[in-house]
Design an enzyme around this catalytic site. Structure first.
Site, mmCIF file in Angstrom:
data_model
loop_
_atom_site.group_PDB
_atom_site.id
_atom_site.type_symbol
_atom_site.label_atom_id
_atom_site.label_comp_id
_atom_site.label_asym_id
_atom_site.label_seq_id
_atom_site.Cartn_x
_atom_site.Cartn_y
_atom_site.Cartn_z
ATOM 1 N N ASP A 167 -12.434 2.489 1.366
ATOM 2 C CA ASP A 167 -11.149 1.864 1.653
ATOM 3 C C ASP A 167 -10.639 1.261 0.344
ATOM 4 O OD1 ASP A 167 -9.898 -0.344 4.244
ATOM 5 O OD2 ASP A 167 -9.091 0.069 2.252
ATOM 6 N N GLY A 168 -9.435 1.635 -0.033
ATOM 7 C CA GLY A 168 -8.874 1.162 -1.299
ATOM 8 C C GLY A 168 -8.804 -0.352 -1.371
ATOM 9 N N ASP A 171 -1.067 5.968 -3.547
ATOM 10 C CA ASP A 171 -0.542 7.182 -2.912
ATOM 11 C C ASP A 171 -1.097 7.233 -1.493
ATOM 12 O OD1 ASP A 171 -1.110 10.767 -3.424
ATOM 13 O OD2 ASP A 171 0.343 9.659 -2.192
ATOM 14 N N ASP A 195 1.667 6.141 5.434
ATOM 15 C CA ASP A 195 2.494 5.017 5.864
ATOM 16 C C ASP A 195 1.578 3.929 6.427
ATOM 17 O OD1 ASP A 195 4.390 7.683 6.597
ATOM 18 O OD2 ASP A 195 5.355 5.990 5.576
#
Ligand code: SAM
Length: 287
Positions: A144-145, A162, A165
């Site tokens: 998970d970023g 990037d 939504d």
């Protein structure tokens, strides 16, 4: 009723309540659940192969160049000496591809939550990554970023979000906490750019991010580019930095672009500069 049941043979995007994009599915190449989301790949006569997640268009062979060139080259050429780039999301490989085209970029870290997106993009959309996954400068992290920017001690000259939504796993990437951690991973003068939806239909998404950027950065705004299959008019890309990269003169961008020797189909230094000129309805969304 899934989007497929609505119009057999067509991919119907359910992203907006009263506005639907329908794309003809000439050939369905893949359709299944990954660990995180429903992934489909199909061929469309106009846009070529298309990847959707939860029914929303993520990338098409036909128009991906616009989005990837503008999200990568604007911050990298504005910065002028970017060596370390972090891509959050971007499992299709298009963003890493464009960042790695800069010879001065020494390291790209891609933090993608869903290994399935990378696997199926390599298999069904190899032209998007175009070999980026074999580039020794690229490190892929499946995570998970939001957790990554919170825990890593690495810093980056450019961070490119990037993401999907703000649905499902993408929700964390539109939070003030995430933006705060991302900012703390920037080097001095570093730049954060974010996928921020289509303002005409997703205005709240942009306003939310800009409100966070206003509190975090000396220079905060967005720039625009129109991607045909991100329907509803121009897409907004959030911009945040404490440096002066946005003031880089056009002549300097022209010189850097020429020196980079990158052939593009959308990006030019003039388009770069113009992209920051916001039409009234978008400017109204800024806090
Ligand atoms: N350009 C597309 C758009 O504008 O909608 C995004 C394309 S890219 C494929 C989006 C990627 O973000 C997906 O592969 C998805 O798995 C990834 N993603 C979503 N949430 C994430 C998170 N929290 N951390 C890392 N990657 C995430």
């Amino acid at each position: 009723m899934s989007e497929q049941d609505l119009m057999p043979g067509w991919s119907v995007e359910l992203l907006h309540d009263d506005f639907r994009q329908c794309l003809k599915e000439a050939t369905l190449l893949y359709d299944s659940e990954t660990d995180h989301q429903r992934l489909r790949v199909f061929r469309n006569p106009t846009f070529g192969r298309i990847l959707t997640l939860e029914g929303a268009v993520q990338v098409t062979e036909g128009d991906e160049f616009i989005y990837h060139e503008m999200m990568a080259h604007v911050p990298i050429l504005a910065h002028g000496a970017a060596k370390r780039v972090l891509v959050i999301g971007g499992g299709d490989g298009g963003m890493a591809r464009e960042a790695l085209r800069h010879a001065g970029v020494e390291r790209v870290v891609m933090v993608e939550i869903d290994a399935g997106v990378i696997e199926f993009s390599k298999r069904y959309l190899p032209g998007i990554g175009a070999g980026c996954f074999d580039d020794a400068r690229l490190e892929v992290v499946i995570s998970d970023g939001a957790d990554y920017v919170k825990t890593t001690d690495e810093t980056f000259d450019v961070i490119i979000v990037d993401s999907t939504d703000p649905v499902g796993p993408g929700v964390t990437l539109f939070t003030d906490t995430f933006y705060g951690h991302a900012r703390s991973r920037l080097t001095e003068g570093g730049i954060l750019v974010t996928q921020n939806g289509v303002p005409f239909l997703q205005g709240g998404e942009l306003t939310g991010t800009m409100r966070a950027f206003k509190a975090l950065f000396r220079d905060w705004t967005c720039y625009l580019a129109t991607i045909p299959t991100y329907v509803g008019g121009p897409m907004a890309m959030g911009w945040g930095t404490d440096g002066a990269a946005r003031d880089t003169p056009l002549e300097t961008l022209v010189a850097r672009f020429a020196e980079a020797g990158i052939a593009t189909r959308y990006y030019t230094p003039a388009v770069h500069k113009a992209a920051f000129a916001l039409p009234g309805y978008v400017a109204k969304l800024m806090p």
